[in-house]
Write a protein that holds these residues in place. Structure first.
Motif, short mmCIF file in Angstrom:
data_model
loop_
_atom_site.label_atom_id
_atom_site.label_comp_id
_atom_site.label_asym_id
_atom_site.label_seq_id
_atom_site.Cartn_x
_atom_site.Cartn_y
_atom_site.Cartn_z
N TYR A 170 0.82 -1.21 0.00
CA TYR A 170 0.00 0.00 0.00
C TYR A 170 0.86 1.26 0.00
O TYR A 170 0.54 2.24 -0.70
CB TYR A 170 -0.93 0.00 1.21
CG TYR A 170 -2.27 -0.61 0.93
CD1 TYR A 170 -3.22 0.07 0.17
CD2 TYR A 170 -2.62 -1.86 1.42
CE1 TYR A 170 -4.46 -0.47 -0.09
CE2 TYR A 170 -3.87 -2.42 1.17
CZ TYR A 170 -4.78 -1.72 0.41
OH TYR A 170 -6.02 -2.27 0.14
N GLY A 213 -13.87 6.95 -2.10
CA GLY A 213 -12.56 6.36 -1.89
C GLY A 213 -12.35 5.76 -0.51
O GLY A 213 -11.71 4.72 -0.38
N LEU A 222 -14.35 2.39 -0.18
CA LEU A 222 -13.76 1.43 -1.11
C LEU A 222 -12.35 1.05 -0.68
O LEU A 222 -11.91 -0.08 -0.91
CB LEU A 222 -13.75 2.01 -2.53
CG LEU A 222 -15.12 2.14 -3.20
CD1 LEU A 222 -14.97 2.75 -4.59
CD2 LEU A 222 -15.82 0.80 -3.29
N GLY A 223 -11.64 2.00 -0.05
CA GLY A 223 -10.32 1.67 0.49
C GLY A 223 -10.42 0.65 1.61
O GLY A 223 -9.58 -0.25 1.72
N GLN A 238 -11.36 -2.75 -0.02
CA GLN A 238 -10.21 -3.29 -0.75
C GLN A 238 -9.16 -3.84 0.22
O GLN A 238 -8.57 -4.90 -0.02
CB GLN A 238 -9.58 -2.20 -1.63
CG GLN A 238 -8.42 -2.69 -2.49
CD GLN A 238 -8.88 -3.68 -3.54
OE1 GLN A 238 -9.66 -3.36 -4.43
NE2 GLN A 238 -8.40 -4.91 -3.45
N HIS A 279 -16.99 -5.83 -2.96
CA HIS A 279 -16.19 -4.66 -3.32
C HIS A 279 -16.45 -4.24 -4.76
O HIS A 279 -16.63 -3.05 -5.04
CB HIS A 279 -14.71 -4.96 -3.11
CG HIS A 279 -13.80 -3.88 -3.62
ND1 HIS A 279 -13.64 -2.67 -2.97
CD2 HIS A 279 -13.02 -3.82 -4.73
CE1 HIS A 279 -12.80 -1.92 -3.65
NE2 HIS A 279 -12.41 -2.59 -4.71
N THR A 296 -8.20 5.86 -6.80
CA THR A 296 -7.21 4.85 -6.44
C THR A 296 -6.22 5.39 -5.40
O THR A 296 -5.82 4.67 -4.47
CB THR A 296 -6.45 4.37 -7.69
OG1 THR A 296 -7.39 3.81 -8.61
CG2 THR A 296 -5.41 3.32 -7.34
N GLN A 309 -7.75 5.21 -2.02
CA GLN A 309 -7.79 3.84 -1.53
C GLN A 309 -6.42 3.40 -1.00
O GLN A 309 -6.32 2.75 0.04
CB GLN A 309 -8.23 2.89 -2.65
CG GLN A 309 -9.67 3.06 -3.07
CD GLN A 309 -10.07 2.07 -4.15
OE1 GLN A 309 -10.27 0.88 -3.88
NE2 GLN A 309 -10.18 2.53 -5.37
N THR A 310 -5.35 3.75 -1.73
CA THR A 310 -4.02 3.34 -1.28
C THR A 310 -3.61 4.07 -0.01
O THR A 310 -2.94 3.50 0.86
CB THR A 310 -2.97 3.59 -2.38
OG1 THR A 310 -2.97 4.97 -2.75
CG2 THR A 310 -3.28 2.74 -3.61
N PHE A 345 -6.00 -1.45 -9.86
CA PHE A 345 -7.08 -0.65 -9.27
C PHE A 345 -7.56 0.41 -10.26
O PHE A 345 -8.76 0.63 -10.43
CB PHE A 345 -6.61 0.03 -7.99
CG PHE A 345 -6.29 -0.92 -6.87
CD1 PHE A 345 -6.55 -2.27 -6.96
CD2 PHE A 345 -5.70 -0.46 -5.69
CE1 PHE A 345 -6.25 -3.15 -5.94
CE2 PHE A 345 -5.38 -1.32 -4.66
CZ PHE A 345 -5.65 -2.67 -4.78
N THR A 385 -11.35 0.38 -11.96
CA THR A 385 -12.28 1.51 -11.80
C THR A 385 -12.63 2.11 -13.15
O THR A 385 -13.80 2.41 -13.43
CB THR A 385 -11.66 2.59 -10.90
OG1 THR A 385 -11.30 1.99 -9.64
CG2 THR A 385 -12.65 3.72 -10.64
#
Length: 332
Positions: free
Chosen positions: A42, A71, A74-75, A78, A164, A183, A186-187, A228, A232
């Motif tokens: 990550y 985000g 979803l993060g 994920q 997800h 993305t 999320q990271t 990712f 998306t």
């Protein structure tokens, strides 16, 4: 190349990358703790995404409220997928991991209500049954025995991933959300989640060997950032179910990489399970696609005597594949 073929090609490339990720994750977790591998994955992904955002010359670099609202949850989902999936692949073969996770393909349409009318036909559930039987054969290995921990974890990861993927479609379709910015959020969420629980192990990460670092970089840049972003981008141009179904070649690549590079082999039982899994997922894909694109039922005939009051036929439903208004495709 048409929009449909371009989207399908991107999803197939994601399937190839994800299929190879199981062996990379297995190799990395053999040298480092699972949570430390996830933190490195990550953190490297977040640095790469932030660098790309900073280097962009076109468009705003600021995150919109919609991107942040989508985000963060979803993060979290994920991260949940990767936790269960990485622990699972550490306790089973790379080939089994890739095959069992493909149950996502038949689970996603059950959770994703977009672009589909009514209940799925019985043939879809028959395909699901084939996949469930295939999982049982894959878990059997050299003979029938109690399910292995790694296989059960991969089955759980498949369920979480299906949820997800459905959420990606629900949160992004029809909204002006940039895949790169989403993305990146999320990271960053994943990095923040794993940093507190791995802080004491960071010296171990610094001292790890170059081969393990190569696996971590591959997992971060290709299996996370690229995958990712591509997922998306593609889900915004098709249905979440179709996106998941088109990733159905992932188990094939997982088996190929596991056998060619990992020295793994399939027993007769697991070979039969692998064949049934691929057949079941593709059968489910065909049934779901036909069901989603089938014409709607005709309305009941009018009882009016007026000749001009004939009932028009219902328009044919088409999959939601157009780019949503206001969405800016990401180029990196």
């Amino acid at each position: 190349m048409s929009d449909i073929r371009r989207t399908d090609a991107v999803l197939l490339l994601v399937a190839l990358v994800w299929g190879s990720s199981y062996l990379s994750a297995q190799t990395a977790t053999a040298a480092l703790p699972v949570l430390l591998v996830l933190f490195a994955r990550y953190a490297l992904s977040a640095l790469a995404c932030l660098g790309v955002v900073a280097a962009r010359r076109r468009g705003s670099r600021r995150w919109t409220r919609e991107e942040l609202r989508a985000g963060v949850p979803l993060g979290l989902t994920q991260a949940a997928v990767l936790i269960v999936e990485t622990y699972g692949v550490a306790h089973t073969s790379a080939a089994n991991a890739g095959l069992i996770i493909s149950v996502t393909i038949v689970l996603t349409p059950l959770l994703d209500r977009g672009g589909r009318r009514g209940a799925l036909p019985p043939s879809f559930f028959a395909a699901t049954g084939v996949c469930v039987l295939a999982v049982g054969l894959l878990m059997s290995g050299n003979g029938f025995h109690a399910p292995r921990l790694g296989d059960l974890l991969m089955l759980g990861a498949a369920l979480i991933r299906a949820a997800h993927v459905a959420l990606v479609g629900r949160f992004t379709t029809g909204r002006a959300i940039r895949p790169l910015h989403l993305t990146t959020v999320q990271t960053l969420v994943g990095t923040v989640l794993f940093l507190p629980v791995t802080a004491l192990d960071l010296p171990t990460l610094v001292r790890t060997d170059p081969a393990t670092w190569a696996q971590l970089v591959y997992l971060a840049l290709f299996c996370s950032v690229f995958a990712f972003l591509a997922q998306t981008w593609a889900v915004q141009r098709t249905s979440a179910s179709r996106a998941s179904l088109l990733l159905g070649t992932e188990p094939v690549w997982a088996v190929a990489v596991g056998i060619a590079l990992g020295g793994e082999h399939l027993t007769p039982l697991t070979g039969l399970g692998a064949a049934m899994m691929v057949a079941g997922t593709y059968w489910g894909q065909a049934v779901e696609r036909a069901h989603r694109s089938a014409p709607g039922p005709l309305p009941p005939p009018s009882h009016s005597s007026d000749k001009d009051s004939a009932c028009p036929t219902a328009p044919t439903a088409t999959p939601a594949r157009a780019t949503p208004a206001g969405t800016t495709p990401t180029t990196t």
